[in-house]
Scaffold this motif. Structure first.
Motif, mmCIF file in Angstrom:
data_model
loop_
_atom_site.group_PDB
_atom_site.id
_atom_site.type_symbol
_atom_site.label_atom_id
_atom_site.label_comp_id
_atom_site.label_asym_id
_atom_site.label_seq_id
_atom_site.Cartn_x
_atom_site.Cartn_y
_atom_site.Cartn_z
ATOM 1 N N GLY A 139 -6.585 -8.992 -4.640
ATOM 2 C CA GLY A 139 -5.363 -9.095 -3.857
ATOM 3 C C GLY A 139 -5.179 -8.009 -2.830
ATOM 4 N N ARG A 140 -5.915 -6.896 -2.950
ATOM 5 C CA ARG A 140 -5.726 -5.825 -1.974
ATOM 6 C C ARG A 140 -6.497 -6.128 -0.690
ATOM 7 N N ALA A 141 -6.082 -5.466 0.373
ATOM 8 C CA ALA A 141 -6.767 -5.637 1.645
ATOM 9 C C ALA A 141 -8.191 -5.106 1.540
ATOM 10 N N PRO A 142 -9.181 -5.836 2.057
ATOM 11 C CA PRO A 142 -10.575 -5.394 1.947
ATOM 12 C C PRO A 142 -10.791 -4.017 2.559
ATOM 13 N N GLU A 155 -0.750 -7.779 -4.567
ATOM 14 C CA GLU A 155 -1.423 -6.807 -3.709
ATOM 15 C C GLU A 155 -1.167 -5.381 -4.207
ATOM 16 N N LEU A 156 0.072 -5.089 -4.546
ATOM 17 C CA LEU A 156 0.430 -3.763 -5.054
ATOM 18 C C LEU A 156 -0.338 -3.434 -6.329
ATOM 19 N N ARG A 157 -0.372 -4.376 -7.259
ATOM 20 C CA ARG A 157 -1.072 -4.143 -8.528
ATOM 21 C C ARG A 157 -2.573 -3.936 -8.312
ATOM 22 N N ALA A 158 -3.126 -4.598 -7.299
ATOM 23 C CA ALA A 158 -4.557 -4.451 -7.018
ATOM 24 C C ALA A 158 -4.876 -3.079 -6.445
ATOM 25 N N TYR A 159 -3.934 -2.473 -5.715
ATOM 26 C CA TYR A 159 -4.166 -1.107 -5.222
ATOM 27 C C TYR A 159 -4.186 -0.109 -6.384
ATOM 28 N N LEU A 207 0.825 -1.206 0.000
ATOM 29 C CA LEU A 207 0.000 0.000 0.000
ATOM 30 C C LEU A 207 0.860 1.257 0.000
ATOM 31 N N MET A 208 1.936 1.246 0.780
ATOM 32 C CA MET A 208 2.799 2.420 0.860
ATOM 33 C C MET A 208 3.459 2.721 -0.484
ATOM 34 N N ILE A 209 3.886 1.671 -1.182
ATOM 35 C CA ILE A 209 4.506 1.878 -2.500
ATOM 36 C C ILE A 209 3.467 2.378 -3.497
ATOM 37 N N ALA A 210 2.257 1.825 -3.441
ATOM 38 C CA ALA A 210 1.193 2.307 -4.326
ATOM 39 C C ALA A 210 0.922 3.785 -4.079
ATOM 40 N N GLU A 211 0.885 4.188 -2.811
ATOM 41 C CA GLU A 211 0.638 5.597 -2.485
ATOM 42 C C GLU A 211 1.815 6.487 -2.900
ATOM 43 N N GLN A 212 3.025 6.030 -2.644
ATOM 44 C CA GLN A 212 4.200 6.837 -2.992
ATOM 45 C C GLN A 212 4.294 7.050 -4.497
ATOM 46 N N PHE A 213 4.137 5.981 -5.255
ATOM 47 C CA PHE A 213 4.256 6.123 -6.703
ATOM 48 C C PHE A 213 2.991 6.722 -7.308
ATOM 49 N N GLY A 214 1.867 6.547 -6.644
ATOM 50 C CA GLY A 214 0.676 7.278 -7.062
ATOM 51 C C GLY A 214 0.859 8.775 -6.886
ATOM 52 N N THR A 215 1.527 9.155 -5.807
ATOM 53 C CA THR A 215 1.832 10.569 -5.568
ATOM 54 C C THR A 215 2.788 11.091 -6.633
ATOM 55 N N LEU A 216 3.852 10.330 -6.923
ATOM 56 C CA LEU A 216 4.813 10.747 -7.937
ATOM 57 C C LEU A 216 4.159 10.872 -9.306
#
Length: 337
Positions: free
Chosen positions: A154-157, A143-147, A91-100
């Protein structure tokens, strides 16, 4: 750089080297300076690598460094080569790269590796379990790809990545063995191989990737990028002299230690044993240090041998001006291939 149609893209991998007697501040100033020049010289992407507990590498907070480089450039793609996913919550990587990607639309790459990028004490300090050995990487990746793409499982519900969800951020798998090569092929993702430090496995990994490739929404055909150490100078002797800095860096790693990037030396035989020399030189099977003619000849052979779709080059050179000149000369060579 206006490349002939028969050439492939050329990209740059930077470890943000901290040289002996310098600071991380200076390392980042040099990184941004190199990135701006690389953009002008026509390099396709500028990637930064995650390493920890290494006094000679400043890019440990890789997402932050990517934002710094992307903010100081205009066109070149900027990304991770790579983020070591087992060190992080997906989740943190999805958020960080989503921010970038939200800040610099259409310019961000997410290259992922499964190694820790550190020694065991640093891995413990990151609070990464030491028992998985990277075997949970496929689950973390899913999980990352699902975010990023909520149509995937794969992501947390009940958890969403904001920013991140719905953004088209290219995901690359990085590897130095066959595991990620096979997985990248099965998932239809682009693959980058770290032949700049694992040359013996390059050709088997490329074959494994291509033979296992399944078309996907990301790619219809395999796309392989090959990592190479390249140092260019006016003469072969000068380039070999500059290359002794990265040879000393590998020598220290073999001995179980780390250090800032050291100045070049006239005679490496005064520093290493015959066995150490063989071990270090063995890491440089896909490395080139030489004049423009020498580099061009070896590059043509590597491109023919690997059938690479893209080349990503790195160079641990102590003197920043010499490092700039090396990458500038390489860009000129690339036009002639």
């Amino acid at each position: 750089m206006s490349s002939p149609s028969h050439t492939i893209p050329l990209s740059l991998l930077d470890l943000a080297p901290i040289t002996q007697g310098s600071t991380a501040t200076e390392a980042f100033e040099h990184t941004l300076d190199l990135a701006r020049h690389a953009e002008d010289w026509g390099y396709n992407r500028y990637w930064l690598a995650e390493h920890h507990n290494m006094p000679g590498i400043a890019s440990s907070a890789t997402s932050v460094a990517i934002g710094y480089v992307a903010g100081g450039t205009k066109r070149i793609r900027v990304g991770s080569g790579g983020i070591m996913l087992p060190n992080h919550a997906p989740l943190m990587i999805a958020e960080q790269f989503g921010t970038l990607e939200s800040m610099y639309p259409g310019r961000i790459d997410l290259g992922l590796g499964r190694a820790p990028g550190s020694d065991q004490p640093a891995a413990r300090a990151i609070r990464r379990g030491l028992t998985a050995g990277g075997h949970d990487f496929p689950e973390l990746l899913s999980e990352l790809r699902a975010y990023l793409d909520p149509t995937r499982e794969g992501r947390a519900p009940g958890v969403r990545a904001v920013p991140g969800e719905g953004l088209d951020i290219p995901i690359w798998l990085l590897g130095s063995s066959g595991f990620s090569a096979q997985l990248a092929g099965q998932l239809g993702l682009p693959f980058a191989f770290a032949s700049h430090f694992a040359p013996d496995y390059l050709l088997p990994a490329l074959d494994l990737y291509r033979s296992n490739f399944q078309p996907s929404g990301a790619l219809t055909e395999p796309y392989a990028m090959v990592g190479v150490n390249i140092i260019v100078a006016e003469t072969d002797a000068q380039a070999r002299y500059l290359a002794t800095s990265q040879e000393q860096q590998f020598l220290n790693l073999i001995r179980g230690g780390t250090s800032p990037l050291l100045p070049p030396v006239d005679d490496m035989d005064a520093l290493w044993s015959a066995q150490e020399k063989a071990l270090v030189r063995g890491k440089f099977g896909y490395s080139i240090a030489g004049s423009e003619e020498t580099v061009a000849t070896r590059l043509r052979a590597i491109l023919k041998e690997t059938a690479a779709d893209e080349l990503i080059v790195t160079a641990q050179i102590y003197d920043h001006k010499a490092r700039l000149r090396s990458f500038e000369m390489l860009a000129e060579i690339w036009k002639t291939l």
